[in-house]
Design a protein around this motif. Structure first.
Motif, PDB file in Angstrom:
ATOM      1  N   ALA A 135      13.570   0.178   5.601  1.00  0.00           N
ATOM      2  CA  ALA A 135      12.664   0.918   6.492  1.00  0.00           C
ATOM      3  C   ALA A 135      12.410   2.327   5.964  1.00  0.00           C
ATOM      4  O   ALA A 135      11.261   2.799   5.926  1.00  0.00           O
ATOM      5  N   LEU A 136      13.472   3.011   5.544  1.00  0.00           N
ATOM      6  CA  LEU A 136      13.336   4.376   5.026  1.00  0.00           C
ATOM      7  C   LEU A 136      12.630   4.384   3.674  1.00  0.00           C
ATOM      8  O   LEU A 136      11.883   5.312   3.367  1.00  0.00           O
ATOM      9  N   LEU A 137      12.877   3.358   2.880  1.00  0.00           N
ATOM     10  CA  LEU A 137      12.180   3.253   1.596  1.00  0.00           C
ATOM     11  C   LEU A 137      10.688   3.060   1.818  1.00  0.00           C
ATOM     12  O   LEU A 137       9.854   3.656   1.118  1.00  0.00           O
ATOM     13  N   TYR A 138      10.336   2.256   2.810  1.00  0.00           N
ATOM     14  CA  TYR A 138       8.922   1.969   3.080  1.00  0.00           C
ATOM     15  C   TYR A 138       8.149   3.216   3.475  1.00  0.00           C
ATOM     16  O   TYR A 138       7.041   3.464   2.971  1.00  0.00           O
ATOM     17  N   ILE A 139       8.707   4.029   4.362  1.00  0.00           N
ATOM     18  CA  ILE A 139       7.954   5.175   4.868  1.00  0.00           C
ATOM     19  C   ILE A 139       7.924   6.349   3.890  1.00  0.00           C
ATOM     20  O   ILE A 139       7.256   7.359   4.151  1.00  0.00           O
ATOM     21  N   ASN A 140       8.625   6.214   2.776  1.00  0.00           N
ATOM     22  CA  ASN A 140       8.627   7.296   1.797  1.00  0.00           C
ATOM     23  C   ASN A 140       8.033   6.882   0.455  1.00  0.00           C
ATOM     24  O   ASN A 140       8.217   7.577  -0.554  1.00  0.00           O
ATOM     25  N   THR A 141       7.327   5.750   0.430  1.00  0.00           N
ATOM     26  CA  THR A 141       6.657   5.307  -0.792  1.00  0.00           C
ATOM     27  C   THR A 141       5.226   4.873  -0.467  1.00  0.00           C
ATOM     28  O   THR A 141       4.921   4.477   0.663  1.00  0.00           O
ATOM     29  N   GLY A 142       4.371   4.949  -1.476  1.00  0.00           N
ATOM     30  CA  GLY A 142       3.021   4.425  -1.317  1.00  0.00           C
ATOM     31  C   GLY A 142       2.143   5.242  -0.404  1.00  0.00           C
ATOM     32  O   GLY A 142       2.068   6.469  -0.491  1.00  0.00           O
ATOM     33  N   MET A 143       1.492   4.565   0.538  1.00  0.00           N
ATOM     34  CA  MET A 143       0.474   5.199   1.358  1.00  0.00           C
ATOM     35  C   MET A 143       1.028   5.903   2.589  1.00  0.00           C
ATOM     36  O   MET A 143       0.378   6.803   3.123  1.00  0.00           O
ATOM     37  N   ILE A 144       2.195   5.507   3.073  1.00  0.00           N
ATOM     38  CA  ILE A 144       2.717   6.118   4.311  1.00  0.00           C
ATOM     39  C   ILE A 144       2.911   7.627   4.172  1.00  0.00           C
ATOM     40  O   ILE A 144       2.414   8.402   5.008  1.00  0.00           O
ATOM     41  N   PRO A 145       3.598   8.136   3.134  1.00  0.00           N
ATOM     42  CA  PRO A 145       3.754   9.599   3.027  1.00  0.00           C
ATOM     43  C   PRO A 145       2.473  10.329   2.664  1.00  0.00           C
ATOM     44  O   PRO A 145       2.441  11.554   2.704  1.00  0.00           O
ATOM     45  N   SER A 146       1.399   9.591   2.321  1.00  0.00           N
ATOM     46  CA  SER A 146       0.142  10.261   1.985  1.00  0.00           C
ATOM     47  C   SER A 146      -0.495  10.905   3.217  1.00  0.00           C
ATOM     48  O   SER A 146      -1.365  11.766   3.086  1.00  0.00           O
ATOM     49  N   TRP A 147      -0.076  10.503   4.422  1.00  0.00           N
ATOM     50  CA  TRP A 147      -0.549  11.185   5.638  1.00  0.00           C
ATOM     51  C   TRP A 147       0.033  12.592   5.700  1.00  0.00           C
ATOM     52  O   TRP A 147      -0.676  13.555   6.007  1.00  0.00           O
ATOM     53  N   ILE A 148       1.305  12.728   5.397  1.00  0.00           N
ATOM     54  CA  ILE A 148       1.947  14.044   5.388  1.00  0.00           C
ATOM     55  C   ILE A 148       1.364  14.897   4.273  1.00  0.00           C
ATOM     56  O   ILE A 148       1.089  16.077   4.451  1.00  0.00           O
ATOM     57  N   GLU A 149       1.151  14.279   3.121  1.00  0.00           N
ATOM     58  CA  GLU A 149       0.705  15.009   1.939  1.00  0.00           C
ATOM     59  C   GLU A 149      -0.758  15.420   2.020  1.00  0.00           C
ATOM     60  O   GLU A 149      -1.111  16.528   1.617  1.00  0.00           O
ATOM     61  N   GLY A 150      -1.618  14.532   2.541  1.00  0.00           N
ATOM     62  CA  GLY A 150      -3.028  14.878   2.527  1.00  0.00           C
ATOM     63  C   GLY A 150      -3.855  14.205   3.597  1.00  0.00           C
ATOM     64  O   GLY A 150      -5.067  14.093   3.472  1.00  0.00           O
ATOM     65  N   MET A 151      -3.224  13.730   4.664  1.00  0.00           N
ATOM     66  CA  MET A 151      -3.910  13.089   5.788  1.00  0.00           C
ATOM     67  C   MET A 151      -4.797  11.939   5.326  1.00  0.00           C
ATOM     68  O   MET A 151      -5.935  11.793   5.746  1.00  0.00           O
ATOM     69  N   ASN A 152      -4.253  11.101   4.450  1.00  0.00           N
ATOM     70  CA  ASN A 152      -4.969   9.913   3.992  1.00  0.00           C
ATOM     71  C   ASN A 152      -4.833   8.830   5.050  1.00  0.00           C
ATOM     72  O   ASN A 152      -3.721   8.431   5.403  1.00  0.00           O
ATOM     73  N   PHE A 153      -5.974   8.317   5.525  1.00  0.00           N
ATOM     74  CA  PHE A 153      -5.941   7.426   6.687  1.00  0.00           C
ATOM     75  C   PHE A 153      -5.442   6.021   6.359  1.00  0.00           C
ATOM     76  O   PHE A 153      -5.169   5.237   7.268  1.00  0.00           O
ATOM     77  N   SER A 154      -5.338   5.688   5.078  1.00  0.00           N
ATOM     78  CA  SER A 154      -4.726   4.411   4.708  1.00  0.00           C
ATOM     79  C   SER A 154      -3.296   4.320   5.230  1.00  0.00           C
ATOM     80  O   SER A 154      -2.767   3.224   5.433  1.00  0.00           O
ATOM     81  N   ALA A 155      -2.674   5.475   5.436  1.00  0.00           N
ATOM     82  CA  ALA A 155      -1.305   5.505   5.949  1.00  0.00           C
ATOM     83  C   ALA A 155      -1.218   4.840   7.320  1.00  0.00           C
ATOM     84  O   ALA A 155      -0.270   4.106   7.608  1.00  0.00           O
ATOM     85  N   TRP A 156      -2.225   5.089   8.164  1.00  0.00           N
ATOM     86  CA  TRP A 156      -2.202   4.496   9.502  1.00  0.00           C
ATOM     87  C   TRP A 156      -2.421   2.991   9.454  1.00  0.00           C
ATOM     88  O   TRP A 156      -1.900   2.254  10.283  1.00  0.00           O
ATOM     89  N   GLY A 157      -3.193   2.532   8.486  1.00  0.00           N
ATOM     90  CA  GLY A 157      -3.304   1.087   8.295  1.00  0.00           C
ATOM     91  C   GLY A 157      -1.963   0.502   7.910  1.00  0.00           C
ATOM     92  O   GLY A 157      -1.560  -0.560   8.408  1.00  0.00           O
TER      93      GLY A 157
END
Length: 445
Positions: A135-157
């Motif tokens: 679970a922790l690996l998932y939210i810190n790789t790929g598109m999920i942390p891109s919301w924190i980094e640059g508000m990329n909406f793919s994170a919400w998908g």
């Protein structure tokens, strides 16, 4: 009573650990009251503020943005998850400042996504400690942390994809009723109402899984009926999305997103970052090890093989090692304006491979194997997870300190750039920040 308390403690402990790690990752932003300004913030800030203004004034318009985008009436929200846009507008109205909005959404996004991955791992009976790691690996790789980094909406998908994969597990494992109509319909609709491109990606995932499930099931008539129920229910629940698209595209010519050099935005190795197109060598090694294991045990662990194989295929296709995306873009120029970034395939690649890892650990835990290699595998997974968590923390830290040039208000307020930077035509972001400051959109305490 004591046993009951112990039971609740054991049940709540994983969720508490996940929440604490999320807070620790975001601690710097919370402590210094920094507001991130990344690649997509300006776009989403404007469309959400327009909804907030509609709510405040009572002047509603489903299609036009009349309060932002320089009051040009551009059609944005109607084509980009309108219901979710209204939800964010209401949240902004309650939060009052962009700092508070960012902190709230950062916590919500990470927690919902992490719980989804935890529940997914538990669905296939992975050990609880492994489920927390994944679970922790998932939210810190790929598109999920891109919301924190640059508000990329793919994170919400990506937030809702683990919940969809729970339905994928049902399709592969539930022999009596592989299609859980309400669950599958709800998950697809949530993703469709949030991020349209993610919907297309999950359709590509569901297609082979549904075919496999159909071949395996004995009651094919019931299967087809349930599938039709899902299709009809999803159409009804996503009417706000396809309805807007139908109205606009039937009467207007809409510009596609800007084209990019797709070869520059493929998945590639990085020793320091784990979001968007970057992947740690250790994470790639872990995923490749899982792929090899799934292939070698494909007969005995077919479901593990299916999800891992599909996930790894997406990973390879989105990488620079398998396809020449520059050549593809040259032959099909339209794809660069529609799909844009090959790294977006991580939205489905990573959760599928992590589901495969959950299957692998669950199988060996069930067989009560105590081989050293499995202990090493858990330790290595922890190592990759810690790396990924630190990567997200570092992004938050650099942003708060004004060291992440494209991503920090504190950079503007501390004048980290020389005056020449502004004179040479890079003042568009500064102007926009001043504009939003005047509107009381951004308040850094």
């Amino acid at each position: 009573m004591k046993k009951l308390k112990e039971k609740y403690f054991r049940e709540l402990l994983p969720y508490s650990l996940i929440f604490l790690v999320i807070i620790a990752t975001l601690y710097v932003q919370i402590a210094v009251h920094s507001t991130n300004m990344g690649a997509d913030n300006y776009f989403h800030f404007a469309r959400f503020y327009d909804i907030k203004a509609q709510l405040m004034t009572g002047k509603f318009n489903w299609f036009q943005t009349n309060f932002t985008f320089e009051q040009t009436g551009k059609v944005i929200n109607a084509l980009y998850g309108p219901l979710f846009a209204y939800l964010n507008g209401m949240l902004l109205l309650v939060a009052k400042t962009w700092y508070q909005y960012e902190v709230i959404t950062n916590i919500l996004l990470n927690f919902i996504a992490a719980i989804g991955m935890y529940k997914l791992a538990q669905k296939v009976k992975a050990p609880k400690n492994v489920s927390v790691i994944l679970a922790l690996l998932y939210i810190n790789t790929g598109m999920i942390p891109s919301w924190i980094e640059g508000m990329n909406f793919s994170a919400w998908g990506g937030v809702f994809i683990p919940y969809l994969l729970i339905q994928v597990v049902n399709l592969l494992e539930d022999k009596e009723k592989p299609i859980h109509v309400v669950g599958l319909m709800t998950c697809i609709s949530l993703i469709a109402n949030t991020h349209l491109l993610s919907t297309l990606l999950i359709v590509l995932v569901l297609a082979p899984v549904v075919l496999i499930s159909f071949i395996k099931t004995q009651d094919k008539k019931s299967f087809i009926i349930d599938l039709l129920k899902v299709a009809v229910g999803t159409i009804i629940l996503t009417a706000s999305v396809w309805g807007g698209l139908l109205v606009i595209y039937s009467q207007n010519t809409i510009a596609t997103p800007y084209s990019v050099n797709m070869g520059m935005f493929t998945i590639h190795l990085s020793h320091f970052q784990a979001f968007r197109q970057f992947i740690f060598p250790s994470a790639l090694l872990l995923f490749t090890g899982q792929f090899i294991y799934a292939v070698l045990h494909c007969k005995k662990q077919f479901n593990n093989f299916v999800v891992t194989f599909i996930g790894y295929c997406f990973l390879l296709i989105g990488s620079k090692w398998f396809l020449d995306w520059n050549w593809i873009q040259m032959k099909l120029p339209i794809i660069s304006g529609i799909f844009q970034f090959p790294f977006r395939l991580t939205s489905v690649a990573y959760p599928l491979i992590l589901l495969g890892l959950a299957y692998t650990f669950a199988t060996n835990a069930k067989q009560k194997k105590s081989y050293k290699e499995w202990n090493y595998a858990v330790i290595f997974s922890i190592f990759v997870m810690v790396q990924a968590c630190f990567s997200t923390y570092k992004v938050v830290l650099d942003t708060a300190q004004g060291q992440n040039g494209e991503n920090s208000i504190s950079l503007v307020t501390q004048m980290r750039y020389s005056p020449d930077y502004v004179k040479n035509g890079h003042n568009h972001k500064l102007e926009y920040l001043i504009y939003m400051k005047m509107l009381n959109l951004i308040i850094c305490h």
